[in-house]
Write a protein that holds these residues in place. Structure first.
Motif, PDB file in Angstrom:
ATOM      1  N   UNK A 241       0.835  -1.205   0.000  1.00  0.00           N
ATOM      2  CA  UNK A 241       0.000   0.000   0.000  1.00  0.00           C
ATOM      3  C   UNK A 241       0.868   1.252   0.000  1.00  0.00           C
ATOM      4  N   UNK A 242       1.922   1.220   0.807  1.00  0.00           N
ATOM      5  CA  UNK A 242       2.818   2.379   0.848  1.00  0.00           C
ATOM      6  C   UNK A 242       3.481   2.603  -0.514  1.00  0.00           C
ATOM      7  N   UNK A 243       3.840   1.515  -1.233  1.00  0.00           N
ATOM      8  CA  UNK A 243       4.471   1.618  -2.548  1.00  0.00           C
ATOM      9  C   UNK A 243       3.523   2.252  -3.566  1.00  0.00           C
ATOM     10  N   UNK A 244       2.283   1.699  -3.659  1.00  0.00           N
ATOM     11  CA  UNK A 244       1.335   2.224  -4.634  1.00  0.00           C
ATOM     12  C   UNK A 244       0.886   3.643  -4.271  1.00  0.00           C
ATOM     13  N   UNK A 245       0.834   3.923  -2.960  1.00  0.00           N
ATOM     14  CA  UNK A 245       0.480   5.292  -2.551  1.00  0.00           C
ATOM     15  C   UNK A 245       1.557   6.276  -2.991  1.00  0.00           C
ATOM     16  N   UNK A 250       3.107  10.613  -6.899  1.00  0.00           N
ATOM     17  CA  UNK A 250       4.117  11.253  -7.757  1.00  0.00           C
ATOM     18  C   UNK A 250       3.465  12.052  -8.887  1.00  0.00           C
ATOM     19  N   UNK A 251       2.255  11.730  -9.240  1.00  0.00           N
ATOM     20  CA  UNK A 251       1.573  12.477 -10.296  1.00  0.00           C
ATOM     21  C   UNK A 251       1.103  13.814  -9.744  1.00  0.00           C
ATOM     22  N   UNK A 263      -5.188  10.715 -17.143  1.00  0.00           N
ATOM     23  CA  UNK A 263      -4.631   9.765 -18.111  1.00  0.00           C
ATOM     24  C   UNK A 263      -4.866   8.339 -17.636  1.00  0.00           C
ATOM     25  N   UNK A 264      -4.620   7.395 -18.551  1.00  0.00           N
ATOM     26  CA  UNK A 264      -4.801   5.997 -18.209  1.00  0.00           C
ATOM     27  C   UNK A 264      -3.792   5.553 -17.157  1.00  0.00           C
ATOM     28  N   UNK A 265      -2.597   6.122 -17.187  1.00  0.00           N
ATOM     29  CA  UNK A 265      -1.575   5.768 -16.205  1.00  0.00           C
ATOM     30  C   UNK A 265      -2.001   6.169 -14.793  1.00  0.00           C
ATOM     31  N   UNK A 266      -2.585   7.377 -14.703  1.00  0.00           N
ATOM     32  CA  UNK A 266      -3.043   7.855 -13.385  1.00  0.00           C
ATOM     33  C   UNK A 266      -4.192   6.991 -12.885  1.00  0.00           C
ATOM     34  N   UNK A 267      -5.107   6.641 -13.814  1.00  0.00           N
ATOM     35  CA  UNK A 267      -6.232   5.797 -13.418  1.00  0.00           C
ATOM     36  C   UNK A 267      -5.736   4.436 -12.926  1.00  0.00           C
ATOM     37  N   UNK A 268      -4.755   3.873 -13.625  1.00  0.00           N
ATOM     38  CA  UNK A 268      -4.221   2.572 -13.218  1.00  0.00           C
ATOM     39  C   UNK A 268      -3.520   2.662 -11.864  1.00  0.00           C
ATOM     40  N   UNK A 269      -2.773   3.741 -11.629  1.00  0.00           N
ATOM     41  CA  UNK A 269      -2.099   3.935 -10.342  1.00  0.00           C
ATOM     42  C   UNK A 269      -3.119   4.086  -9.201  1.00  0.00           C
ATOM     43  N   UNK A 270      -4.210   4.826  -9.462  1.00  0.00           N
ATOM     44  CA  UNK A 270      -5.261   5.006  -8.452  1.00  0.00           C
ATOM     45  C   UNK A 270      -5.943   3.683  -8.147  1.00  0.00           C
ATOM     46  N   UNK A 271      -6.185   2.876  -9.202  1.00  0.00           N
ATOM     47  CA  UNK A 271      -6.828   1.576  -8.992  1.00  0.00           C
ATOM     48  C   UNK A 271      -5.940   0.647  -8.186  1.00  0.00           C
ATOM     49  N   UNK A 274      -6.046   1.771  -4.576  1.00  0.00           N
ATOM     50  CA  UNK A 274      -7.315   1.436  -3.936  1.00  0.00           C
ATOM     51  C   UNK A 274      -7.399  -0.053  -3.637  1.00  0.00           C
ATOM     52  N   UNK A 275      -6.922  -0.888  -4.576  1.00  0.00           N
ATOM     53  CA  UNK A 275      -6.940  -2.334  -4.361  1.00  0.00           C
ATOM     54  C   UNK A 275      -6.009  -2.716  -3.206  1.00  0.00           C
ATOM     55  N   UNK A 276      -4.827  -2.096  -3.148  1.00  0.00           N
ATOM     56  CA  UNK A 276      -3.883  -2.385  -2.071  1.00  0.00           C
ATOM     57  C   UNK A 276      -4.463  -1.963  -0.710  1.00  0.00           C
ATOM     58  N   UNK A 277      -5.164  -0.842  -0.699  1.00  0.00           N
ATOM     59  CA  UNK A 277      -5.790  -0.365   0.546  1.00  0.00           C
ATOM     60  C   UNK A 277      -6.892  -1.305   0.995  1.00  0.00           C
TER      61      UNK A 277
END
Length: 405
Positions: A241-245, A250-251, A263-271, A274-277
């Motif tokens: 969770x800390x890694x994906x956060x 960074x965006x 962008x799609x990259x931001x959406x993928x990072x947010x997903x 959220x999944x890790x959380x």
């Protein structure tokens, strides 16, 4: 009553008797014995009254609980229902003891009054007057002087005689029973305030309890391993969770919070964040549930070990607090033994109070009543006056309309 004259009695013998009665009154030799008897009786009555009040306090504590005793077969009974008769008996016994103590204190006060120097002086003066009327032949005053002297002598020695007879009668016939009754009352009071019966656990029930402890111990070991795995997993999920956060943060804020230009990259990072959380929260909840179950197992094992070792958690236990079927059976068994013990204690306490009531009534109430009866009869014989009728007549006059102002 005829006048006393020197021609009808032996003056020297009469004078000697009067002098002896006066001298005996001043020495007070019998007063100390009577006072000792009264003091012993007051102490015994006070001990009985104190035991009754302590017993009443213990009964009140037990009655304050709302627990119903449940036995095998589903029958139940309230503690208050069991203790109500005993509580009523204790109240009645306390009342009798109050009267007994009051009677004994009145006797002691009367004894102290007739022992005073003032009373002895009055008795001696009345004796001197009687002697004077006899020696000097004052027949006109002999009768009234003799009646007065006999009245003071009766008051002086009847009080002492009452205390002596009461004490001697009690010492010969009642003291042994009173001591036994006081010991029984003290034991009953102690049993009620410290009731803690423990039944012998049957072997089959003991085996069931040991099996419950072993099964929970085995489950606790498995749970401890599961908790360790969940703690490791939670640490891993926390790191993920800390890694994906960090990657998501960074965006720029304009890309993270602008849904139209995200962008799609931001959406993928947010997903991924959220999944890790979500996964981290699930692991944390599983860990909390496992730790809660571990605490519950510890409490259940502690309860089972306490029951197996015979440690008590109170006089009665609520069947609803059982942690297993074997625990429930043991609580029902303990409640049954507690109820039987309570019934035995109530029976012993009731018998002791009945016996003590009889003993103290005979010692401290019947003898004073006999004393009053003798005083009224003697007064009537000496003065030819019925005190009871005179008091009734006086009461009737004071309550008639002509005396009501």
């Amino acid at each position: 009553m005829q006048a006393i004259s020197s021609s009808h009695v032996y003056p020297k013998l009469f004078v000697l008797i009067v002098l002896l009665l006066c001298a005996l009154s001043w020495t007070g030799s019998v007063d100390f014995i009577a006072t000792g008897y009264l003091n012993d009786s007051i102490v015994d009555a006070g001990l009985a009254f104190g035991s009754a009040r302590l017993m009443n306090a213990g009964v009140s504590v037990l009655q304050s609980t709302t627990l119903s005793i449940q036995f095998f077969g589903g029958t139940s009974i309230s503690i208050g229902e069991v203790l109500d008769p005993l509580n009523d008996m204790v109240e009645d016994f306390s009342t009798v003891m109050k009267y007994a103590i009051g009677s004994l204190l009145v006797q002691k006060v009367m004894l102290e009054i007739v022992r005073t120097s003032f009373f002895n002086i009055v008795l001696t003066l009345s004796g001197g007057v009687v002697i004077g009327t006899v020696l000097y032949g004052a027949a006109r005053y002999q009768l009234i002087a003799f009646k007065t002297f006999i009245t003071f002598v009766a008051l002086r020695y009847l009080v002492v005689l009452m205390a002596l007879l009461s004490g001697m009668f009690g010492q010969i016939f009642l003291d042994e029973y009173i001591k036994k009754d006081l010991q029984a009352l003290e034991m009953a009071q102690s049993n009620i305030t410290e009731l803690d019966p423990q039944p012998v656990i049957p072997e089959n029930l003991r085996l069931e309890l040991e099996a419950d402890i072993q099964s929970r111990g085995a489950e606790k070991k498995i749970l401890a391993q599961e908790i360790a795995e969940l703690e490791t997993l939670s640490q891993e999920k926390a790191q993920t969770l800390e890694k994906y956060t960090s990657e998501y943060e960074e965006y720029p804020l304009s890309q993270r919070y602008n849904l139209l230009s995200m962008s799609e990259e931001v959406k993928e990072a947010a997903a991924q964040k959220e999944m890790a959380e979500t996964e981290y929260k699930i692991v944390v909840q599983q860990l909390a549930a496992a730790e809660l179950r571990q605490s519950k197992l510890d409490a259940e094992i502690s309860t089972l070990e306490r029951q197996l070792s015979g440690e008590s958690s109170g006089f009665f236990e609520d069947v609803g607090s059982a942690v297993s079927s074997a625990s429930k059976k043991l609580i029902q068994l303990k409640n049954k033994f507690s109820y039987e013990s309570l019934k035995g204690t109530i029976g012993n306490a009731t018998d002791s109070m009945f016996n003590a009531i009889v003993s103290f009534v005979m010692r401290s109430i019947l003898f004073p009543l006999l004393f009053l009866y003798l005083v009224t009869k003697l007064f009537r014989m000496i003065w030819n006056i019925d005190l009871v009728k005179r008091m009734q007549q006086t009461k009737g006059r004071t309550t008639s309309p002509e005396y009501n102002y």
